[in-house]
Scaffold this motif. Structure first.
Motif, PDB file in Angstrom:
ATOM      1  N   UNK A   1      60.334  28.802 -32.875  1.00 38.14           N
ATOM      2  CA  UNK A   1      61.187  28.300 -33.582  1.00 38.14           C
ATOM      3  C   UNK A   1      60.714  27.482 -35.028  1.00 38.14           C
ATOM      4  N   UNK A   2      59.974  26.901 -33.801  1.00 37.32           N
ATOM      5  CA  UNK A   2      58.990  25.706 -35.372  1.00 37.32           C
ATOM      6  C   UNK A   2      58.409  26.026 -36.157  1.00 37.32           C
ATOM      7  N   UNK A   3      57.535  27.111 -36.120  1.00 37.01           N
ATOM      8  CA  UNK A   3      57.201  27.819 -36.888  1.00 37.01           C
ATOM      9  C   UNK A   3      57.983  28.526 -38.062  1.00 37.01           C
ATOM     10  N   UNK A   4      59.107  28.406 -37.416  1.00 40.86           N
ATOM     11  CA  UNK A   4      60.467  29.297 -38.556  1.00 40.86           C
ATOM     12  C   UNK A   4      60.473  27.897 -39.274  1.00 40.86           C
ATOM     13  N   UNK A   5      61.287  27.850 -38.478  1.00 42.49           N
ATOM     14  CA  UNK A   5      61.840  26.089 -38.532  1.00 42.49           C
ATOM     15  C   UNK A   5      61.290  25.448 -40.195  1.00 42.49           C
ATOM     16  N   UNK A   6      60.063  24.841 -40.178  1.00 39.24           N
ATOM     17  CA  UNK A   6      58.922  24.067 -40.587  1.00 39.24           C
ATOM     18  C   UNK A   6      58.642  24.984 -41.391  1.00 39.24           C
ATOM     19  N   UNK A   7      58.706  26.309 -41.481  1.00 43.34           N
ATOM     20  CA  UNK A   7      58.237  26.613 -42.553  1.00 43.34           C
ATOM     21  C   UNK A   7      59.261  26.873 -44.011  1.00 43.34           C
ATOM     22  N   UNK A   8      60.684  27.363 -43.520  1.00 48.80           N
ATOM     23  CA  UNK A   8      61.909  27.439 -44.288  1.00 48.80           C
ATOM     24  C   UNK A   8      62.522  26.110 -44.645  1.00 48.80           C
ATOM     25  N   UNK A   9      62.421  24.976 -43.882  1.00 45.49           N
ATOM     26  CA  UNK A   9      62.691  23.587 -44.083  1.00 45.49           C
ATOM     27  C   UNK A   9      61.923  22.966 -44.506  1.00 45.49           C
ATOM     28  N   UNK A  10      60.365  22.723 -45.458  1.00 44.26           N
ATOM     29  CA  UNK A  10      59.421  21.342 -45.097  1.00 44.26           C
ATOM     30  C   UNK A  10      60.153  20.414 -45.323  1.00 44.26           C
ATOM     31  N   UNK A  11      61.478  20.027 -45.940  1.00 47.37           N
ATOM     32  CA  UNK A  11      61.309  18.964 -45.844  1.00 47.37           C
ATOM     33  C   UNK A  11      61.339  17.936 -44.804  1.00 47.37           C
ATOM     34  N   UNK A  12      61.947  18.708 -43.913  1.00 47.06           N
ATOM     35  CA  UNK A  12      62.463  18.139 -42.747  1.00 47.06           C
ATOM     36  C   UNK A  12      61.081  17.296 -41.415  1.00 47.06           C
ATOM     37  N   UNK A  13      60.015  17.956 -42.803  1.00 49.72           N
ATOM     38  CA  UNK A  13      58.768  17.810 -41.831  1.00 49.72           C
ATOM     39  C   UNK A  13      57.852  16.582 -43.174  1.00 49.72           C
ATOM     40  N   UNK A  14      57.468  17.032 -44.139  1.00 49.68           N
ATOM     41  CA  UNK A  14      57.894  15.985 -45.366  1.00 49.68           C
ATOM     42  C   UNK A  14      58.091  14.905 -45.586  1.00 49.68           C
ATOM     43  N   UNK A  15      59.355  15.012 -45.602  1.00 49.19           N
ATOM     44  CA  UNK A  15      59.970  13.532 -46.283  1.00 49.19           C
ATOM     45  C   UNK A  15      59.077  12.201 -45.362  1.00 49.19           C
ATOM     46  N   UNK A  16      59.194  12.738 -43.878  1.00 46.60           N
ATOM     47  CA  UNK A  16      58.532  11.586 -42.888  1.00 46.60           C
ATOM     48  C   UNK A  16      57.839  11.546 -43.109  1.00 46.60           C
ATOM     49  N   UNK A  17      56.202  12.491 -43.031  1.00 47.93           N
ATOM     50  CA  UNK A  17      55.321  11.812 -43.067  1.00 47.93           C
ATOM     51  C   UNK A  17      55.333  11.559 -44.590  1.00 47.93           C
ATOM     52  N   UNK A  18      55.930  11.321 -45.268  1.00 51.56           N
ATOM     53  CA  UNK A  18      55.563  11.070 -46.457  1.00 51.56           C
ATOM     54  C   UNK A  18      55.975   9.500 -46.989  1.00 51.56           C
ATOM     55  N   UNK A  19      56.957   9.293 -45.689  1.00 57.71           N
ATOM     56  CA  UNK A  19      57.337   7.522 -45.703  1.00 57.71           C
ATOM     57  C   UNK A  19      56.779   7.223 -45.065  1.00 57.71           C
ATOM     58  N   UNK A  20      55.665   7.744 -44.017  1.00 53.00           N
ATOM     59  CA  UNK A  20      54.489   6.705 -43.403  1.00 53.00           C
ATOM     60  C   UNK A  20      53.415   6.749 -44.379  1.00 53.00           C
TER      61      UNK A  20
END
Lengths: 506, 475
Positions: free
Chosen positions: A465-484
């Protein structure tokens, strides 16, 4: 002070371990249930933390800080920012899945799960500690449980499990000796300069270390973190170690433990020693690309599934190094995201291989074939991991890899093209392994294999599920990372050369 | 001038206890001899309480020959705790040997010698304490009269300790000859960098050899594996902890205080010896098959780490030595009490006979593992913090030494893990669980929790050692 969310998250597996110690030896199901409950608590808390983290605000949140050792300026300082948060979530995703991937462990389950819980807590601690000393306390908690797990529950194929376990342990420990030396020297120097002991990453980051000092220290840290990240040529423990280790250990080791190397490189080495980072960046990039290409070629030659994934993970860490070496926010964003993506993917891969091995008693690719008919669910998990590994768009690892290439192309131009070529080799060995294992004519001897079901499905469902969700909604991951990453880049901006003059001394 | 004898309350209690146990051992009937163990523990606990309560009472006795400062108290607390742990943890072992009175009284006299050493501020007192300790240990090593190896260990220790004492005395006399004083703190005033003569350097070399023997520094380490292996396990444990810590206390007083003026002459020498000790101790530990012998080599390596604290010859270094010595008590006691407990059951000290210990006695296996890893300095155990404090004092001037020390401690994990391999992987030869009597369990828990807690939360001990180290130069 706020409610200590992170401490509870950290303690949950340890409490589970304590409960396990007092349970009777033969209650196997109970052992597994307690372990699952412990890791589930941590996972739930880290999901809560991940989604309630204020991205606009950024910076450290959920902070807990208690003075700890006054004469060293150490405080029990926990907190998460955009860099720690994905790693924390990753740890708990994999920790939770690892419990279920080990559902069929029959031998000495009590000890197994006690060690697994310590392992999960240790890894988690490194990611949420914001104090260098506390970070170090957690850094090696994991080494010894891993050793014991490898020698007791591991498997001997090409090399014995004793050899694999010892190689893994000694490699990592010798690497950490260099890291420890650099940490002590950095601390002493910082006290000389400022007069006040402060071991927090933030505090050390403010100290103006002399440039020459930074260059030396960065090299030592690079050796330490690089050996954990399986940076070429310090990588050789990794395929042997993973092959010898039981599934859960391979999952956690390849999935998150390795990432402590990348995390530490960014959090400590780049942040505190920016001039050193600028000096060594081209060197790291070359090692990263060499690792990428070399490990991908080695993976091509492997016939044991675990070795294949082992080399593939070395190769993926090359991309991470390349992203870090780019020293721009695009590259580092990509590196962190790729660590997350690779973690999920590698853990899924290892858990599926673990099931294949459990059921067929072999990991030797020529002995397998046509499994997709007999064990379709297992095959789905395997193929998802394989596709993520080659960076299929729509799955989690495409965008991170793409980002790394963008970031590093900006810096290194042609050099980055070599790394992009590595993708092609990756596709080659991954697809070949998938085809030879899962497709082709089904073999009779595997006709009565049972597909994964019940608890065994958990790794596939959670990680898939994480593989797919992370692939379809990359902003979920990138927004957080970028803020760091942004604050880190802003902090080190002064030290960075312009794109043309990269690499002070070269 | 009247002396304030209350300052030596600890020593008085220990001396009285020693005499009482000696007499009781002679008159008590055979079947009551066992009671001497608890009496020893209680008496030592009383002395320990006295030392702790008098922490803030400082002063000098006998015209400055006997100083009572926090540095001395710290070491006294350390010796007494170690003695209590080893006595409590090994009563069964001692009963099996069948020697009670002599064993316990000699143990107490050894503690007395150590306490005197920690307070000694002149050459004579120092030598008195040292010999009291050494002679007690010679007897203790040979206390198991029916065991050939034990007697051999006693003989070897007698001869070699005699040699080292001779070297030490010769060194002391040379230093005295050049300065005309036997008071350590007066020596410090008289020796400055300008008036270093070759004779003084010869004296210094003799002192290094004499004390190097006691703390088993390479190349004066040859005795320790044989004697560690041959002596009864509780004696070995106390030799490894007590004798070593007491000799370090003397080493610090003599070098960091007395000969501080010529630190330029000996710092490099000590650094090289420390490096050699770490390397040789660790490398020779690798091929050992007997656990006591392996721990002996590992304890040589530990001496190398502790010696690093002497190189810088300042407060931070002294603090490092004190901190490390204290955590070393827990690690060593943990390890040796496990060795004694296993010996009680399987009658062997060979590593291969530890097979399956994790299944027969999980507590023993866990304590041994944790103790050994603490010696190796793996975070989050106490050894790591100890090494941090030690190496931080030299990292600016002797970076190579710190790096070498860290690398060697990681290499030491190799032979420690081989024991873990046998304990955890192998199936036991026989499946009967090893029952752990209450007293041993208490000692093991103290050792294990001490190691873990000092590693995770070293703050209080660190501050204690800081204040103790501060008093060191105030004379």
């Amino acid at each position: 002070m706020n409610f200590p969310v992170l401490t509870i998250c950290l303690l949950a597996p340890l409490i589970a371990a304590l409960i396990l110690i007092f349970l009777p030896r033969d209650e196997e199901r109970l052992h597994k249930a307690v372990a699952a409950a412990g890791t589930f608590t941590s996972l739930a808390i880290s999901l809560y933390v991940y989604f309630s983290y204020n991205r606009e605000l950024g910076g450290l949140q959920f902070v807990e800080r208690i003075p700890w050792i006054n004469d060293l300026g150490v405080s029990y300082f926990m907190g998460v920012d955009g860099l720690s948060l994905p790693m924390l979530l990753l740890t708990n995703l994999i920790g939770f899945s690892a419990v279920f991937a080990s559902w069929n462990v029959k031998k000495r389950t009590k000890e197994f799960f006690v060690l697994l819980m310590v392992l999960v807590a240790g890894v988690m601690g490194t990611f949420i500690a914001q104090d260098l000393f506390i970070f170090l306390l957690f850094y090696e908690v994991v080494v010894i449980p891993i050793y014991i797990m490898v020698i007791v529950w591991g498997s001997s194929k090409r090399v014995t499990k004793e050899y694999a376990g010892m190689k893994l342990t000694i490699y990592l420990l010798i690497g950490s000796a260099f890291l420890l030396a650099s940490v002590i020297a950095t601390f002493v120097k910082s006290v000389q300069i400022t007069g006040v002991p402060d071991m927090s990453f933030h505090g050390l980051g403010q100290v103006p270390f002399p440039e020459q000092f930074q260059i030396y220290m960065f090299l030592l840290m690079l050796i330490g973190f690089g050996s954990l990240l399986s940076m070429w040529p310090l990588h050789s423990w990794s395929p042997d170690g993973y092959a010898g280790a039981p599934t859960a250990v391979s999952m956690i080791h390849a999935g998150v433990l390795k990432k402590i190397g990348g995390y530490g490189l960014i959090r400590l080495a780049v942040y505190v020693m920016p001039a050193g980072a600028a000096y060594w960046a081209p060197f790291i990039a070359v090692l990263g690309i060499a690792g990428c290409a070399y490990a991908a070629m080695s993976a091509l030659a492997q016939k044991d599934l675990k070795y294949l994934v082992g080399y593939s993970s070395v190769s993926h860490m090359g991309y991470v190094l390349l992203g870090v070496a780019a020293l721009n926010s695009v590259g580092i964003n990509g590196a962190v995201a790729n660590m997350f993506a690779h973690g999920v993917m590698a853990a899924l891969f290892f858990s599926m291989i673990g099931f294949i091995y459990e059921k067929t008693h072999t990991r030797w690719i020529p002995d397998l074939g046509g499994l997709a008919r007999q064990v379709p669910r297992l095959a789905v998990g395997f193929m998802m991991a394989a596709m993520a590994s080659l960076g299929l768009p729509g799955l989690i690892s495409f965008i991170p890899e793409f980002t790394i290439f963008v970031g590093s192309f900006e810096r290194f131009g042609l050099l980055a093209v070599v790394a992009i070529a590595g993708i092609i080799i990756t596709a080659l060995y991954v697809l070949r392994a998938g085809a030879n294992t899962l497709f082709g004519p089904p073999r009779q001897e595997y006709d009565d294999l049972k597909d994964i079901k019940g608890p065994e499905m958990v790794p596939l469902v959670v990680l898939g599920a994480v593989l797919v969700v992370g692939g379809l909604l990359p902003s979920l991951l990138f927004d957080v990372i970028n803020s760091g990453v942004e604050p880190i880049m802003a902090h080190i901006a002064d030290y960075l050369p312009t794109a043309v003059q990269i690499g002070g001394g070269y | 001038m009247p002396f304030d004898y209350s300052l030596i309350t600890t020593e008085l209690i220990v001396a009285a206890l020693g005499l009482a146990v000696l007499v009781l051992g002679l008159i008590a009937p055979e079947n009551r001899q066992k009671g001497l163990g608890p009496i020893t523990v209680l008496g030592l606990a009383g002395a320990l309480a006295a030392a702790v309560l008098m922490w803030n009472v400082q002063g000098e006795l006998f015209g400055g020959m006997f100083v009572v400062d926090k540095f001395a108290y710290f070491f006294k607390v350390l010796f007494l705790s170690a003695a209590i742990l080893v006595t409590m943890g090994c009563t069964q072992y001692v009963s099996n040997m069948g020697v009670h009175g002599e064993y316990y009284s000699m143990m107490i006299f050894a503690v007395l010698g150590m306490c005197v050493m920690a307070s000694a501020a002149d050459f004579i007192t120092l030598y008195l304490g040292l010999e009291l300790m050494t002679i007690s240990f010679i007897i203790l090593a040979a206390v198991n009269r029916t065991d050939g190896r034990s007697v051999e260990a006693g003989m070897k220790y007698l001869i070699l300790a005699g040699l080292s004492s001779a070297a030490l005395l010769y060194g002391l006399s040379l230093v005295y000859g050049m300065t005309g004083t036997i008071m350590i703190y007066d020596t410090a005033q008289l020796i400055v960098a300008e008036n270093i003569s070759p004779v003084l350097i010869l004296g210094l070399a003799m002192l290094v050899a004499g004390l190097g023997f006691k703390v088993s520094v390479v190349p004066f380490h040859m005795w320790s594996p044989d004697i560690y292996q041959g002596a009864p396990t509780p004696v070995t444990a106390f030799l490894a902890v007590g004798s070593k810590a007491a000799s370090f206390a003397v080493l610090l007083r003599l070098f960091a205080a007395g000969l501080n003026g010529m630190a330029g002459t000996w710092a490099m020498l000590v650094a090289v010896l420390a490096a050699l000790t770490m390397v040789i101790g660790n490398l020779l530990a690798i091929p050992q098959t007997n656990i006591k012998r392996m721990l002996a080599y590992s304890s040589i390596a530990q001496a190398g780490y502790i010696l690093v604290g002497l190189v810088s010859a300042n407060e931070a270094g002294i603090k490092g030595v004190m901190f490390y010595s204290f955590l070393y008590v827990f690690a060593t006691m943990g390890a040796f009490v496990v060795v004694a407990a296993v010996y009680n059951k399987v009658k062997s000290d060979e590593i291969e006979d530890y097979a399956g210990l994790a299944q027969r006695a999980p507590l023993l296996a866990a304590v041994l593992t944790i103790s050994m890893l603490s010696m190796a300095g793996i975070p989050p155990l106490a050894g790591f913090v100890g090494k941090f404090y030690l190496f931080k004092t030299v990292i600016a001037d002797y970076f190579w030494l710190a790096l070498l020390g860290l690398i060697m401690s990681m290499i030491s994990v190799y032979y420690y893990l081989r024991v873990c391999l046998v304990m955890y992987r192998d199936e036991p030869k026989e499946n009967t669980p090893i029952e752990i009597p209450g007293n041993i369990a208490v000692v093991l828990m103290v050792a294990m929790l001490g190691t873990i807690i000092l590693g995770i939360y070293p703050g209080p001990l660190s501050e204690l050692t800081n204040t103790a180290a501060e008093t060191f130069f105030l004379h």
